[in-house]
Structure formats: C-alpha cells, structure tokens
Scaffold this motif. Structure first.
Motif, short mmCIF file in Angstrom:
data_model
loop_
_atom_site.label_atom_id
_atom_site.label_comp_id
_atom_site.label_asym_id
_atom_site.label_seq_id
_atom_site.Cartn_x
_atom_site.Cartn_y
_atom_site.Cartn_z
N VAL A 203 0.85 -1.19 0.00
CA VAL A 203 0.00 0.00 0.00
C VAL A 203 0.89 1.24 0.00
N ARG A 204 0.60 2.15 -0.91
CA ARG A 204 1.35 3.40 -1.02
C ARG A 204 0.58 4.55 -0.38
N PRO A 205 1.27 5.67 -0.13
CA PRO A 205 0.59 6.83 0.48
C PRO A 205 -0.60 7.29 -0.37
N GLY A 206 -1.70 7.60 0.31
CA GLY A 206 -2.88 8.10 -0.38
C GLY A 206 -3.76 7.02 -0.96
N GLU A 207 -3.44 5.75 -0.75
CA GLU A 207 -4.24 4.65 -1.29
C GLU A 207 -5.12 4.04 -0.21
N LYS A 208 -6.24 3.47 -0.64
CA LYS A 208 -7.11 2.74 0.27
C LYS A 208 -6.64 1.29 0.40
N LEU A 209 -6.78 0.74 1.59
CA LEU A 209 -6.42 -0.65 1.81
C LEU A 209 -7.50 -1.54 1.21
N PRO A 210 -7.15 -2.52 0.42
CA PRO A 210 -8.17 -3.32 -0.24
C PRO A 210 -8.86 -4.33 0.67
N LEU A 211 -8.14 -4.88 1.67
CA LEU A 211 -8.70 -5.94 2.50
C LEU A 211 -8.15 -5.82 3.92
N ASP A 212 -8.62 -6.69 4.81
CA ASP A 212 -8.13 -6.73 6.18
C ASP A 212 -6.82 -7.51 6.25
N GLY A 213 -5.97 -7.15 7.20
CA GLY A 213 -4.72 -7.89 7.34
C GLY A 213 -3.89 -7.41 8.51
N VAL A 214 -2.63 -7.85 8.53
CA VAL A 214 -1.68 -7.49 9.58
C VAL A 214 -0.42 -6.94 8.92
N VAL A 215 0.04 -5.77 9.39
CA VAL A 215 1.23 -5.13 8.82
C VAL A 215 2.45 -6.03 9.02
N GLU A 216 3.20 -6.22 7.94
CA GLU A 216 4.39 -7.05 8.01
C GLU A 216 5.66 -6.23 7.84
N GLU A 217 5.64 -5.25 6.96
CA GLU A 217 6.83 -4.43 6.72
C GLU A 217 6.40 -2.97 6.58
N GLY A 218 7.23 -2.07 7.14
CA GLY A 218 6.97 -0.65 7.00
C GLY A 218 6.03 -0.12 8.07
N SER A 219 5.76 1.16 8.01
CA SER A 219 4.87 1.80 8.98
C SER A 219 4.20 3.01 8.33
N GLU A 230 -12.96 6.63 14.30
CA GLU A 230 -11.80 7.19 14.99
C GLU A 230 -11.40 8.48 14.29
N PRO A 231 -11.45 9.62 15.00
CA PRO A 231 -11.31 10.91 14.32
C PRO A 231 -9.91 11.21 13.79
N THR A 232 -8.88 10.60 14.37
CA THR A 232 -7.51 10.90 13.94
C THR A 232 -6.85 9.66 13.37
N PRO A 233 -5.89 9.83 12.44
CA PRO A 233 -5.18 8.67 11.89
C PRO A 233 -4.49 7.87 13.00
N VAL A 234 -4.39 6.56 12.78
CA VAL A 234 -3.82 5.66 13.76
C VAL A 234 -2.47 5.15 13.25
N ALA A 235 -1.47 5.15 14.13
CA ALA A 235 -0.15 4.67 13.76
C ALA A 235 -0.18 3.16 13.56
N LYS A 236 0.39 2.69 12.47
CA LYS A 236 0.44 1.26 12.17
C LYS A 236 1.89 0.86 11.89
N GLY A 237 2.27 -0.27 12.49
CA GLY A 237 3.60 -0.83 12.27
C GLY A 237 3.52 -2.33 12.24
#
Length: 700
Positions: A203-219, A230-237
């Motif tokens: 997933v690149r910046p500004g894109e919608k996530l297509p499905l549910d999952g668990v982050v493996e690389e990057g943040s 949730e009113p504010t963006p949530v940190a994902k790692g």
C-alpha cells in the motif's frame, strides 16, 4: 511457500457484491417500471379528466368534440390505467383473497374496481338506469385518478427505500477495485476479488487498503474514520491489524491478508446493516396485526355504508360513491410505511456514525434502557496496562539506567500483560544501555519472575512474594501505600537480595469515558461498573469517571449472572457494554448487548449493537438514535391512525345529511397519497440525526 495453500480465493462472485448488485438492480428496475407506469397513467388520467370537464362544469357542446367526452372514450382511456398501470394492485388483491386474507391491495383494487364496474354498467346499459330514475353517470376519472395517486405514493416509497440504502452503497464503494499483490517477488496489480488469504499486499501513500490484514513491513498513519469513526489517523507498524477500505495517509507498507470476501470487516458491516433494515420491531409486528384486522373491518364498513345509503336514498350511484370513498381513504398505506421506513433510515444513519444495529428490535429496545453495565478493562479503560510510576529507593546500589536494562532483559522473557508494560517503559527510558544476557529465567505463576543476570539474582514481582523470600520490603511501604490508593498495581524490583525500586502500573481510562458516562446519566440511565479487578481499583476508576455503583471482583463466568440479577431486581431493560471473550455471555444475557468494535469477534457476535470505533461516545449516541427513531415511528403511527379515524366517517357520508357535502373519491385518493407522503417525509427527517455528544462515524 505458495500462496495457493494459504487460503481460499475471494471469488469474483462475492456474496456481498452479488447481494448489493441484485438489490440495486431490483430497486432500479422497480423505479423504472413505476416511473413508466406513472407517466402513462398521468397522461391517460389527464385526458379522462379533461373529457369529464364539460359534465363537471355543467357546460354542454361547443369547445370539446362529442366523441372525446363520450363515456366510451373515457372507458378506453381509463382501462389501461387500471389494468396495466395498476395491475399489481389487482393481482395482489387476488393473491390475498386466495389466502383468505385482505391487505392494502384489497382496498385499492376494490375501490377503483367497483367505480370502474359501475361506470361500465352505465356505459353499456344507460337505459336500464334511467328507466329507474337514476342518472347514467360514469366515474372513470375517479378510478383513474385514484390509481394514479396510489402509483405516485408507491414511487415515493420506492425512492425512500433507495435513499435509506445509500449508506450501504457508500460503504460498498469504499473498497478499492484492485490490490498490489506480491507474486513471485513482483508487485502485480490484480482485482481484489482474486486476492487470497495470506497474500502480501503493498500500500502506497494516499491509497485505500483493499482488505483486512496485519502489517508485516513498513509503517504509516492510517485513517479509519470511514469505518470506525476514529477521528484521527492511527499509527500502524509491524504486527498491527489494518482494516480494508481505510485510507493510508503517509508511509508505504506491506500487510499480510487475513480476511477476504464476506469475512472482511466491511462486508460484515454491510450484512449487519441489511439484517437490521429487513428485520421487524415489536411495534411493527403490532402494526401488521392491526392491518390484518383493519382491512376486513373497513370492507365491512364500506358494505354497510353502501346498504345504508341505498336504503335511505334509493340511489345506487350515490351509495356506490360513498362505498368507493370509504375503501380508498381507509387504505392503510401510511400504516404500512410508518415503521419500516423509519427503521431503514435509522439503520443507515447508524452505520454512517459507526453504530451497527444487528436487528430492528435492538434499535427499538435501546431507547427504553434503564441500566447500563460497563465492563472496566477494554471498555472504560484502554485495556493496555501502562507504567505510570517508577520509584527508586534512596541509596540504591544499581544506577537507574542499568536497573531499567536489567528489568527489561528479564521481563522480556515473560508473557504476563504487566511484563509487557514494564518492558515498554524500561526500553523507552534506558538510553543507550545495552540489554544484558539473561543466564536463567523462571516465571513464578501469580507472583513474579526470578532470573540470573551476570551472576546476580534479579526478582520482579509482588511485595508479598519478595517478603516471603526473606527480603526487607519495609522501605517501600509508604510508596506502595500511595500507589495503591491511586489504584496502581505494584511490581517491586530486587537485585542481589536488595530492594531497589518499584513500578506503579495502571490501565489508563479512555479519554472519552468521563463525557460518555455523564451523557448516559443525563439520559436518565443508571450506570454500573462491572469488573473482575480488585474492589479498590474498580472504585477508584468508577469515582474518576463519575460512576456510583460498582460490582467488583466478579469471575468471568459470573458476569452474566450479575446482569440476570439486575434484571430480576426490576432494573431492566439492562444493556451490557463489553469487549472481551469473557463478556460474551453477559452481552447475550442483557436485553441489549453493546460490543466495542475493537474487541473480540466472539463479543461482537454475541452483541446487538457494535460500536465500530470502540469509542464510548457511541453508547449514548445509540440510545439517542433509538429514542429519536421510536419517537418518529410513534408520530408516523399517529398520522396514519388519526387520518383513518377522521377520514372514514366523512367518507361514509357523515356530513352529507347536514351540509350536503360528500367526499369525492378522487379527493379521498389524494388524501390517502398525502398521508403516505407525510409518513415517508417524517421518517426521512432521521437522515439529519447527529449525536448530541460526538460524531462517532466516518460517513457522517
């Protein structure tokens, strides 16, 4: 490893997509047919009414040709209106008759059919009527106008259904059509419908996530407001869960797909909203029962009206007009629309605000709640213990940074939730200190951990355990007393047989908890805190957020019994709000179970209402929406019943002996259509609903 063994494909024929497409196509087809039939009916009815103008105005000859004003022309023009444009009313009435029942179609078909048949007799055998001293008047325009107005009401109803389903369509549109999946080490753009469980998606910046999952690389920072509120963006790692259809705001990352197709969060939300919109409330079931006996009673009144006026006046045409007026004005279309329209609008509005009602009955019951039971951990609190205090004894032999490194090294071997909090705190404050190697490690269940590091014995655990091990814990007594008064759990640290420090650990209260509890109390509900924690800890949390009644030290299996006891004490209806696996029995036992969307799947499955964001502000918002919805339904039922109660006597000729005024069947049809329009318009006002305390949804 090949991805083909890691899950089944989300086939192109996704059940949610099929249902959505089928529903939209069906509604679009219905609207197209209704518009076409209404257009034809309006044109033909306009011509029929024009043909009757000379007769109604008492004007004879001149400005309209005789063939156009002829009853035969009116017959030709009105027949398609009844039997093509209004065919469904007659087929529906026939179906009801075969089942030995009657419904709204029965009244419309009977009223218009009788007017048309009476006119047909006057057209075919005018001499038969005139020989008896009766006028050979025809009322084709009456039947045509009534059918046209009823079709207009059906079109308005269909459009209302389309508007109330807009929330579902907007939810479905959130999911992107394609996903960038790594296949054989290469990122390839493929349709979302072909993604497999276990696939690695970029997933690149500004894109919608297509499905549910668990982050493996990057943040990155991910905005989930469109689904969770949730009113504010949530940190994902790495290791964090992500939800399909949420928006990636900044960094680029890859995640492993865990759910596809109907199992995704988005698909489950859509299905729950559909279920709620198609279910029935107790009020609606009562209304359906009323319609079941109301229609036969109206038919009986119409027949009695005909007989009375025929016996009184001897005029079969006059008696027929009164009969038709009664049948038409009593058509309970508004009664049939009163409840389902409001339920559909409210369910869709709830989805926009992150409130998912499993059924219409839950939407109805929530407004009448008297007691709200709030689970503590994960509901009122964050559910993630944090170190709030780190107290070192004066004259300690081990420097602070070294001590934190020792504790971090030892506790990193433990799986206890408090150990995770200590490790997070220690590693964030140890500076450049390198974690030492742990030589031996032993977890003492319920007590603490015992380890050897660099030849030194390190203990981290409860004071009672350290004291039982022969260590002098007295120097910590003042600190421990202060921490326990603040409802902190205490973990002491001893190195080489000497007490060095202690940690104060607490589960932080959610920032919105105070406002949510205040809102619930303002709504007139008794708020109860239910927890398995120690009474002192529970009472401190309750006092902080403004809860008076506390039920603490409850075993997980006994929570449902507590809810039952409240119900038996006459404090129901009771709602249970929780998020954990051990809350599921209590959620199911309560009249209304409210699950935090951030909780376990089992808790969500056992609940009647799900707060997608896990934000406590959703609890008072759900109750507000329920009360507003039920108020709207009561208003609609009043409009429908008041209209019928007032209209039937007038249609039956109550005012005719006194004033000579009778309700023309065409006016009766217009009044009936206006009644349906008023009910639908009143229900659509729910689309403007906004929670008084906080917007808890991302579509609003």
């Amino acid at each position: 490893m090949s991805n083909s063994t890691m899950g089944s494909p989300c086939c192109a024929a996704d059940p949610a997509d099929i249902t959505s497409t089928a529903m939209e196509r069906e509604l679009a087809h219905e609207l197209t047919v209704l518009r076409r039939k209404l257009s034809v009916a309006a044109v033909l009815t306009g011509l029929v009414v024009a043909a009757t103008l000379p007769h109604m105005l008492g004007v004879h000859g001149g400005w309209l040709p005789g063939w156009f004003t002829s009853p035969w022309t009116q017959l030709l023009l009105s027949t398609p209106v009844l039997f093509w444009c209004g065919r469904e009313f007659f087929t529906g009435a026939w179906s009801s008759l075969r089942r030995h029942s009657a419904d709204m179609n029965t009244l419309v078909a009977a009223g218009t059919g009788i007017a048309w048949l009476a006119s047909l007799v006057a057209t075919l055998f005018p001499g038969l009527l005139t020989s008896e001293g009766l006028p050979a008047d025809v009322y084709y325009e009456t039947a045509a106008v009534i059918l046209t107005l009823v079709l207009l009401g059906r079109l308005l109803e269909a459009r209302a259904r389309g508007q109330t389903s807009e929330a579902i369509r907007r939810l479905l549109q959130l999911q992107p059509a394609t996903a960038r999946v790594f296949r054989d080490g290469i990122a390839t753009e493929i349709p979302v419908a072909t993604v497999l469980v276990g696939d690695l998606v970029q997933v690149r910046p500004g894109e919608k996530l297509p499905l549910d999952g668990v982050v493996e690389e990057g943040s990155s920072w991910v905005e989930e407001s469109m689904l969770t509120g949730e009113p504010t963006p949530v940190a994902k790692g790495p290791g964090d869960g992500v939800i399909g259809a949420s928006m990636n705001r900044s960094g680029s990352f890859s995640f492993r797909v865990t759910r596809v197709g109907a199992d995704t969060m988005l698909a489950r939300i859509v299905e729950l909203v559909r279920q709620a919109q198609s279910s029935h409330t107790q009020v609606q079931r009562l209304a359906d029962q009323v319609v079941g006996w109301f229609v036969p009673v109206v038919i009986a009144i119409a027949i009695a009206t005909f007989m009375v006026w025929f016996l009184v006046s001897g005029n079969v045409v006059l008696a027929t007009l009164f009969l038709v007026s009664v049948l038409v004005i009593a058509c309970p279309c508004a009664l049939g629309l009163a409840t389902p329209t409001a339920i559909m609008v409210a369910s869709g509005k709830g989805a926009e605000n992150g409130l998912i009602f499993r059924s219409a009955e839950a939407l109805e019951t929530a407004g009448g709640l008297r007691t709200i039971v709030l689970d503590k951990t994960g509901t009122l609190t964050a559910g993630q213990p944090e170190v709030t205090d780190f107290e070192r004894l004066r004259g300690g032999a081990v420097p602070a940074q070294t001590l934190l490194a020792l504790v971090a090294a030892v506790e990193s071997r433990s799986e206890h939730p408090l150990a995770e909090a200590i490790v997070a705190y220690a590693t964030s404050r140890q500076g450049d200190e390198v974690l030492p190697e742990v030589d031996t490690f032993e977890a003492m269940t319920g007590l603490g951990v015992l380890a050897t590091v660099g030849g030194q014995e390190v203990r981290v655990g409860s004071l009672r355990w350290l004291e039982a091990s022969g260590l002098d814990t007295a120097p910590l007594d003042p600190v421990v007393a202060r921490l326990e008064r603040a409802a902190r759990s205490v973990a002491a640290v001893a190195v080489a047989g000497r007490i060095e420090a202690c940690f104060g650990i607490a589960d932080p209260i959610k920032p919105e908890a105070h406002a949510a509890v205040a809102s619930l109390r303002k709504l007139g509900l008794e708020v109860v805190l239910l927890s398995g924690d120690a009474r002192r800890t529970s009472e401190v949390v309750a006092a902080d957020v403004g809860i008076v009644r506390v039920i603490a030290e409850v075993l997980p299996g006994d929570k449902a019994a507590v809810v039952q006891r409240l119900q038996e004490q006459g404090q129901g209806p009771v709602a249970m709000v929780g998020d954990g696996l051990n809350d599921a029995p209590a959620l199911a036992r309560a009249e209304v179970g409210i699950a935090m969307g951030t909780g376990t799947d089992v808790a969500i499955a056992a609940s009647d209402i799900t707060l997608l964001s896990g934000h406590l502000g959703g609890v008072p918002a759900a109750i507000e929406l329920s009360r507003r919805t039920m108020a709207t339904i009561r208003q609609n039922l009043f409009f429908a019943f008041a209209y019928n109660v007032a209209g039937i006597p007038i249609a039956a000729g109550l005012l005719f002996p006194l004033t000579g005024w009778m309700l023309n069947p065409m006016l009766a049809g217009a009044a009936m259509a206006f009644s349906s329009l008023s009910v639908v318009s009143n229900a659509l006002r729910l689309r403007r609903f906004q929670p008084a305390h906080r917007s808890v949804g991302g579509l609003a």
